[in-house]
Write an enzyme that holds these catalytic residues in place. Structure first.
Site, short mmCIF file in Angstrom:
data_model
loop_
_atom_site.label_atom_id
_atom_site.label_comp_id
_atom_site.label_asym_id
_atom_site.label_seq_id
_atom_site.Cartn_x
_atom_site.Cartn_y
_atom_site.Cartn_z
N HIS A 46 0.84 -1.19 0.00
CA HIS A 46 0.00 0.00 0.00
C HIS A 46 0.88 1.25 0.00
CE1 HIS A 46 -3.71 -2.27 1.82
NE2 HIS A 46 -3.25 -2.81 0.71
N GLU A 48 1.49 3.67 2.12
CA GLU A 48 2.35 3.97 3.27
C GLU A 48 3.62 3.13 3.25
OE1 GLU A 48 -2.02 4.20 4.70
OE2 GLU A 48 -0.82 3.11 3.21
N CYS A 74 -4.78 1.33 6.76
CA CYS A 74 -5.56 0.14 7.08
C CYS A 74 -5.09 -0.48 8.39
CB CYS A 74 -5.50 -0.88 5.94
SG CYS A 74 -3.86 -1.56 5.62
N SER A 167 -22.17 4.95 -36.78
CA SER A 167 -21.79 5.82 -35.67
C SER A 167 -20.30 6.17 -35.65
CB SER A 167 -22.17 5.16 -34.33
OG SER A 167 -21.45 3.95 -34.16
N GLY A 292 -25.66 0.73 -26.14
CA GLY A 292 -26.59 1.37 -27.05
C GLY A 292 -27.76 1.99 -26.31
#
Length: 362
Positions: A46, A48, A74, A167, A292
């Site tokens: 993590h 830290e 944590c 499109s 869609g």
């Protein structure tokens, strides 16, 4: 804290399902950065721990230091040991955190353990920015649902395709690249079988850096997905939510590596709310939708959309397919009320981020 938030953004597309967290450790006098880091891939260190390792690599002592971290350290043993214990062992004297962790396994316990060890704890700086950066993580922890962001590219008069389905491309190259950056942010990319049949898209991230391709989720009530569809990319999870469990089709799709999940509603279609709960249980924080007008309309009708990411091209198409097919409404008060969060020009196109105002009807 600004630097810690910048580092936390580096965890986008990397740390899922864990939150995006940054940490900066500074000297007791506040004049020197001793170490910094951000959360790594799930199972990895993590923020830290990364910052403490960086300080050690630089040869800096962290005794009496202050750690600026964008989320509460944590306090539980998950895939990694508790970060609050690492800060205590490192001799840190003060922790400044943006927010408490909404995870019930933490939820203030990290702060309590730091204070019990004699470490001063402050909260608040960068709180809004940290929550926005982790809006999906907060959604999953607090609501048991991913944050659903519906991306639409359309003409200025709200057409996403011509009547014949054409499109590509309504918006420009810069908007498409920007859209891929938002795909990279999503914990998964959702579409419907209609889009897959019509366009056979890859739905991968090609125009933005990623460490891994986000999983693809397909709403496919009748298990129509072709076995050679381009969404099957080696190593990328494909989740198919169906309304029926026709055994031969299911076996064939699972042989292609897909996970087939049968969640019918009373009409034999996919129960979209149940699907979202299941995706949250699988660790999906932010769900990026590119579908869609029919699936978009169903998500809007069932009040399952949290945010719209709209790219509007400076052109008019007249007749064509709408953004979302829902209604008809009988009164303007029934409209889905949104609030604009951000507008920006991306090349020649206008990007609008609009959030649903909860408590209004659709």
């Amino acid at each position: 804290m600004d630097r810690a938030l910048t580092l936390a953004r580096c965890a986008i597309g990397l740390s899922e399902p864990n939150p995006r967290v940054g940490c900066v450790i500074v000297s007791p006098d506040g004049h020197q950065v001793l170490g910094e880091g951000h959360t790594q891939q799930a199972g990895g260190p993590h923020a830290e721990v990364m910052a403490l390792r960086d300080a050690a690599r630089r040869g800096n002592s962290t005794q009496g230091a202050t750690a600026y971290v964008t989320l509460e350290p944590c306090s539980h043993h998950g895939r990694t040991p508790p970060c609050c214990d690492a800060l205590v062992q490192a001799g840190v004297a003060r922790v400044v955190a943006s927010l408490a962790d909404p995870n019930p396994q933490v939820a203030g316990q990290g702060f309590d353990r730091l204070r019990a060890a004699g470490i001063a704890v402050e909260t608040g700086p960068g709180a809004n920015e940290s929550r926005e950066l982790n809006i999906g993580f907060f959604s999953r922890m607090e609501r048991g649902l991913p944050w659903v962001r519906l991306k639409i590219a359309a003409s200025l008069d709200g057409r996403t395709a011509l009547d014949n389905g054409a499109s590509q491309w309504i918006t420009g190259a810069q908007a498409r690249a920007d859209g891929h950056a938002w795909r990279a942010r999503g914990g998964a990319i959702l579409t419907g079988i209609g889009t897959v049949v019509a366009d056979n898209p890859r739905l991968d991230v090609r125009l933005a850096p990623v460490t891994h391709q986000p999983p693809v989720v397909i709403v496919d009530s009748q298990l129509q997905l072709a076995l050679d569809a381009k969404v099957f990319i080696e190593g990328r999870p494909v989740l198919i939510y169906a309304g029926n469990s026709e055994p031969d089709r299911r076996t064939a799709l699972e042989a292609q590596g897909a996970t087939v999940l049968v969640m019918p509603n009373s009409r034999g279609k996919v129960d979209l709310a149940a699907m979202l709960r299941d995706l949250a249980a699988r660790g999906i924080n932010e769900l990026h939708v590119e579908a869609g007008h029919k699936l978009n309309g169903s998500l809007v009708r069932e009040a399952l959309v949290d945010e719209f990411l709209l790219y509007l091209a400076p052109k008019l198409l007249g007749h064509g397919q709408p953004m979302a097919d829902f209604g008809p409404l009988t009164a303007l008060t029934q409209a889905l009320q949104l609030s604009f969060r951000e507008t920006a020009l991306i090349g020649d196109d206008l990007r609008i981020l609009a959030r649903v105002d909860r408590g209004t009807s659709a």
